[in-house]
Motif scaffolding. Sequence first.
Motif, mmCIF file in Angstrom:
data_model
loop_
_atom_site.group_PDB
_atom_site.id
_atom_site.type_symbol
_atom_site.label_atom_id
_atom_site.label_comp_id
_atom_site.label_asym_id
_atom_site.label_seq_id
_atom_site.Cartn_x
_atom_site.Cartn_y
_atom_site.Cartn_z
ATOM 1 N N SER B 33 0.855 -1.189 0.000
ATOM 2 C CA SER B 33 0.000 0.000 0.000
ATOM 3 C C SER B 33 0.889 1.236 0.000
ATOM 4 C CB SER B 33 -0.894 0.016 1.247
ATOM 5 O OG SER B 33 -1.702 -1.133 1.307
ATOM 6 N N PHE B 45 -4.154 7.537 2.224
ATOM 7 C CA PHE B 45 -4.053 6.342 1.395
ATOM 8 C C PHE B 45 -4.130 6.696 -0.080
ATOM 9 C CE2 PHE B 45 -4.555 1.941 0.406
ATOM 10 C CZ PHE B 45 -5.516 1.848 -0.596
ATOM 11 N N GLN B 48 -3.582 0.439 -3.134
ATOM 12 C CA GLN B 48 -3.040 -0.823 -2.642
ATOM 13 C C GLN B 48 -2.935 -1.812 -3.798
ATOM 14 O OE1 GLN B 48 -5.548 -3.703 -0.371
ATOM 15 N NE2 GLN B 48 -4.041 -3.390 1.253
ATOM 16 N N GLN B 56 -7.478 -1.283 -4.288
ATOM 17 C CA GLN B 56 -8.223 -0.180 -3.701
ATOM 18 C C GLN B 56 -7.490 1.105 -4.055
ATOM 19 O OE1 GLN B 56 -10.487 -0.634 0.169
ATOM 20 N NE2 GLN B 56 -8.607 -1.696 0.634
ATOM 21 N N ARG B 57 -8.260 2.182 -4.107
ATOM 22 C CA ARG B 57 -7.673 3.468 -4.440
ATOM 23 C C ARG B 57 -8.291 4.542 -3.565
ATOM 24 N NH1 ARG B 57 -4.758 5.122 -8.935
ATOM 25 N NH2 ARG B 57 -4.642 7.377 -9.158
ATOM 26 N N GLY B 58 -7.457 5.450 -3.129
ATOM 27 C CA GLY B 58 -7.949 6.596 -2.377
ATOM 28 C C GLY B 58 -8.311 7.724 -3.318
#
Lengths: 112, 112
Positions: B33, B45, B48, B56-58
Motif C-alpha cells: 500500500s 491512502f 493498494q 483499492q484506491r484513495g
Amino acid sequence: SQQGEEDPQALSIQEGENATMNCSYKTSINNLQWYRQNSGRGLVHLILIRSNEREKHSGRLRVTLDTSKKSSSLLITASRAADTASYFCATPPTDSWGKLQFGAGTQVVVTP
Amino acid sequence: DAGVTQSPTHLIKTRGQQVTLRCSPKSGHDTVSWYQQALGQGPQFIFQYYEEEERQRGNFPDRFSGHQFPNYSSELNVNALLLGDSALYLCASSLGTFNEQFFGPGTRLTVL
C-alpha cells in the motif's frame, strides 16, 4: 475528511509522567490501530484493538476502545525521552485493512 | 530479515516532471500500500496492490499510478508534478489485505 481525529494535537511532559491521547472516529470499525512516527520517518505499529475488545496492554502502553462513543485512548506510562514522537490512530474499512485512515496525530515531547 | 525498504530516500523535482518511487516489501509479504503524508498531517491512502493489481484506491487523481511486480515489489509513479505533491511517500506491506501493515522509512519528495 479524516476518519480519525487525535486529541490533543501536542503534548509536552517530563520523563516518568504518563501521556494520554485520544482518538475519535466516525464510522463503524473492525479494529483500531495506533502507530508511532519519529521525526517524519516511517510509522511503527504499536497496538491493534478489535471492536469487541475494551482494553489492551502492551508493555507500557494501554489502549482502550469505546465503540459506543467511537473513541479510543492511548496511555503511555512512565514516559521516556525516547517516546518523543507523533502518535496516530488508524482505522481500516470493514472490507479490507489496506485502506488505513489516519488522523492528524498527537505530537508528544518528553523532556528529561 | 529485511523490513520494508524504499528508494530513493530524498528526491527533488521540478513542476511538470515525472517521478518514480520504489518499494520492496517485507520478506513474506505480498501486498503493498502507498500513502502520502504532507507536513504536519497524517498519511493519506493512495492505493493498494495485491496480486499485481490495484485493489483499492484513495482520492488521488490519475496522475498517480502504480505497479506491482511478480516479486511483490512496487512502484509509485506521479506525472505532471505539482508543488502540492511535495510530501513524504510511505510504502507499507502486509500478508494479504487483512493483516497488520509494516511501513518503510519513506521517500521525501520536494517539488520546486
